[in-house]
Design a protein around this motif. Structure first.
Motif, PDB file in Angstrom:
ATOM      1  N   TYR A 127       0.829  -1.197   0.000  1.00  0.00           N
ATOM      2  CA  TYR A 127       0.000   0.000   0.000  1.00  0.00           C
ATOM      3  C   TYR A 127       0.871   1.257   0.000  1.00  0.00           C
ATOM      4  CZ  TYR A 127      -3.692   3.294   0.958  1.00  0.00           C
ATOM      5  OH  TYR A 127      -4.559   4.350   0.852  1.00  0.00           O
ATOM      6  N   LYS A 128       1.891   1.265   0.853  1.00  0.00           N
ATOM      7  CA  LYS A 128       2.760   2.443   0.935  1.00  0.00           C
ATOM      8  C   LYS A 128       3.523   2.658  -0.376  1.00  0.00           C
ATOM      9  CE  LYS A 128       4.683   3.642   4.776  1.00  0.00           C
ATOM     10  NZ  LYS A 128       5.493   3.689   5.991  1.00  0.00           N
ATOM     11  N   ILE A 129       3.988   1.587  -0.989  1.00  0.00           N
ATOM     12  CA  ILE A 129       4.680   1.707  -2.272  1.00  0.00           C
ATOM     13  C   ILE A 129       3.714   2.212  -3.340  1.00  0.00           C
ATOM     14  CG2 ILE A 129       5.756   0.394  -4.150  1.00  0.00           C
ATOM     15  CD1 ILE A 129       6.979  -1.415  -1.930  1.00  0.00           C
ATOM     16  N   GLY A 130       2.524   1.615  -3.410  1.00  0.00           N
ATOM     17  CA  GLY A 130       1.536   2.041  -4.393  1.00  0.00           C
ATOM     18  C   GLY A 130       1.121   3.485  -4.204  1.00  0.00           C
ATOM     19  N   ILE A 137       5.056   9.729  -8.596  1.00  0.00           N
ATOM     20  CA  ILE A 137       5.718   9.351  -9.853  1.00  0.00           C
ATOM     21  C   ILE A 137       4.743   9.197 -11.007  1.00  0.00           C
ATOM     22  CG2 ILE A 137       7.171   7.620 -10.983  1.00  0.00           C
ATOM     23  CD1 ILE A 137       8.364   7.014  -8.207  1.00  0.00           C
ATOM     24  N   ARG A 138       3.818   8.261 -10.874  1.00  0.00           N
ATOM     25  CA  ARG A 138       2.936   7.931 -11.990  1.00  0.00           C
ATOM     26  C   ARG A 138       1.548   7.609 -11.440  1.00  0.00           C
ATOM     27  NH1 ARG A 138       5.924   3.837 -15.134  1.00  0.00           N
ATOM     28  NH2 ARG A 138       5.407   2.465 -13.422  1.00  0.00           N
ATOM     29  N   PRO A 139       0.603   8.553 -11.564  1.00  0.00           N
ATOM     30  CA  PRO A 139      -0.746   8.310 -11.023  1.00  0.00           C
ATOM     31  C   PRO A 139      -1.417   7.105 -11.684  1.00  0.00           C
ATOM     32  CG  PRO A 139      -0.464  10.616 -11.634  1.00  0.00           C
ATOM     33  CD  PRO A 139       0.730   9.879 -12.152  1.00  0.00           C
ATOM     34  N   LYS A 154      -2.877  -2.861  -4.917  1.00  0.00           N
ATOM     35  CA  LYS A 154      -2.567  -3.705  -6.080  1.00  0.00           C
ATOM     36  C   LYS A 154      -1.487  -3.056  -6.938  1.00  0.00           C
ATOM     37  CE  LYS A 154      -3.478  -7.137  -8.956  1.00  0.00           C
ATOM     38  NZ  LYS A 154      -2.795  -8.385  -8.778  1.00  0.00           N
ATOM     39  N   TYR A 155      -1.523  -1.734  -7.036  1.00  0.00           N
ATOM     40  CA  TYR A 155      -0.507  -0.982  -7.783  1.00  0.00           C
ATOM     41  C   TYR A 155       0.871  -1.241  -7.171  1.00  0.00           C
ATOM     42  CZ  TYR A 155       0.826   3.096 -10.690  1.00  0.00           C
ATOM     43  OH  TYR A 155       1.356   3.938 -11.630  1.00  0.00           O
ATOM     44  N   GLY A 156       0.951  -1.131  -5.840  1.00  0.00           N
ATOM     45  CA  GLY A 156       2.211  -1.384  -5.154  1.00  0.00           C
ATOM     46  C   GLY A 156       2.627  -2.836  -5.230  1.00  0.00           C
ATOM     47  N   LEU A 171      11.856   2.363 -11.495  1.00  0.00           N
ATOM     48  CA  LEU A 171      11.629   3.692 -10.929  1.00  0.00           C
ATOM     49  C   LEU A 171      12.697   4.080  -9.918  1.00  0.00           C
ATOM     50  CD1 LEU A 171       7.749   3.489 -10.447  1.00  0.00           C
ATOM     51  CD2 LEU A 171       9.019   4.508 -12.351  1.00  0.00           C
ATOM     52  N   ASN A 172      13.648   3.174  -9.679  1.00  0.00           N
ATOM     53  CA  ASN A 172      14.758   3.411  -8.769  1.00  0.00           C
ATOM     54  C   ASN A 172      14.271   3.862  -7.385  1.00  0.00           C
ATOM     55  OD1 ASN A 172      17.460   3.269  -8.198  1.00  0.00           O
ATOM     56  ND2 ASN A 172      17.840   5.409  -8.743  1.00  0.00           N
ATOM     57  N   ILE A 173      13.339   3.120  -6.834  1.00  0.00           N
ATOM     58  CA  ILE A 173      12.761   3.408  -5.522  1.00  0.00           C
ATOM     59  C   ILE A 173      13.459   2.530  -4.486  1.00  0.00           C
ATOM     60  CG2 ILE A 173      10.664   3.309  -4.126  1.00  0.00           C
ATOM     61  CD1 ILE A 173       9.069   3.514  -6.723  1.00  0.00           C
ATOM     62  N   ASN A 174      13.766   3.100  -3.328  1.00  0.00           N
ATOM     63  CA  ASN A 174      14.308   2.314  -2.221  1.00  0.00           C
ATOM     64  C   ASN A 174      13.126   1.622  -1.541  1.00  0.00           C
ATOM     65  OD1 ASN A 174      15.428   1.215   0.050  1.00  0.00           O
ATOM     66  ND2 ASN A 174      16.432   3.096   0.733  1.00  0.00           N
TER      67      ASN A 174
END
Length: 182
Positions: A127-130, A137-139, A154-156, A171-174
């Motif tokens: 959820y937090k990533i999504g 970044i990208r809606p 689900k997005y995350g 997306l180079n996300i930690n």
């Protein structure tokens, strides 16, 4: 038992004030769009006394009503219904929107507790990533009917799954930072 249940607009209720059966939406026909209202009297449904709250909206150019039946405190019905809906969304996420927890067939209580703990951590992580990707970044794409194409969780989950399976973090996300709560 407390309850806050949405009913169809054409649901029939017995108004004790009017002493007749009426269609639920008629009790909220005087509301303006976006206005919240509470029917002042008590109604009877299937032999039970209850209260009604409602709001009027426009969806796809048509007038719609959100009508809730509750056991008491009709002025708080929408707030409680919103909280209940969050729980329903959680259950959908745990069951059919990616985690499929019912497919494990775990019945031993100690194992079920551990499984639920791990799944809840994974759910919050996804959820937090999504939410981050959606807001920063990208809606999430909005479909023609006005709702999101995917839930935030689900997005995350889809992004995290791709990264863990392929090793490629486009997306180079930690991703570990979301678990640290910093």
């Amino acid at each position: 038992m407390r309850y806050h249940i949405r009913i169809r607009n054409n649901f029939k209720v017995f108004s004790l004030i009017r002493q007749k059966q009426v269609t639920a939406w008629h009790l909220f026909n005087n509301l303006k769009v976006g206005e919240l209202g509470h029917y002042q009297g008590i109604v009877k449904m299937y032999g039970q006394l209850c209260y009604l709250s409602g709001t009027r909206t426009i969806k796809d150019g048509k007038i719609e009503y959100l009508i809730l039946v509750c056991f008491n405190q009709p002025d708080q019905a929408l707030e409680y219904y919103g909280k209940c809906w969050q729980v329903e969304t959680l259950f959908r996420g745990l069951k059919s929107s990616g985690f499929n927890i019912e497919d494990t067939h775990v019945i031993a209580l100690d194992r079920l507790e551990k499984l639920m703990l791990l799944v809840m951590i994974a759910f919050v992580w996804c959820y937090k990533i999504g939410d981050f990707i959606d807001n920063e970044i990208r809606p999430i794409r909005i479909k023609k009917h006005g709702r999101r194409a995917l839930s935030v969780c689900k997005y995350g989950l889809d992004y995290l799954s791709r990264v863990l399976l392929t090793g490629y973090n486009e997306l180079n996300i930690n991703l570990w930072q979301f678990l640290s709560c910093t």
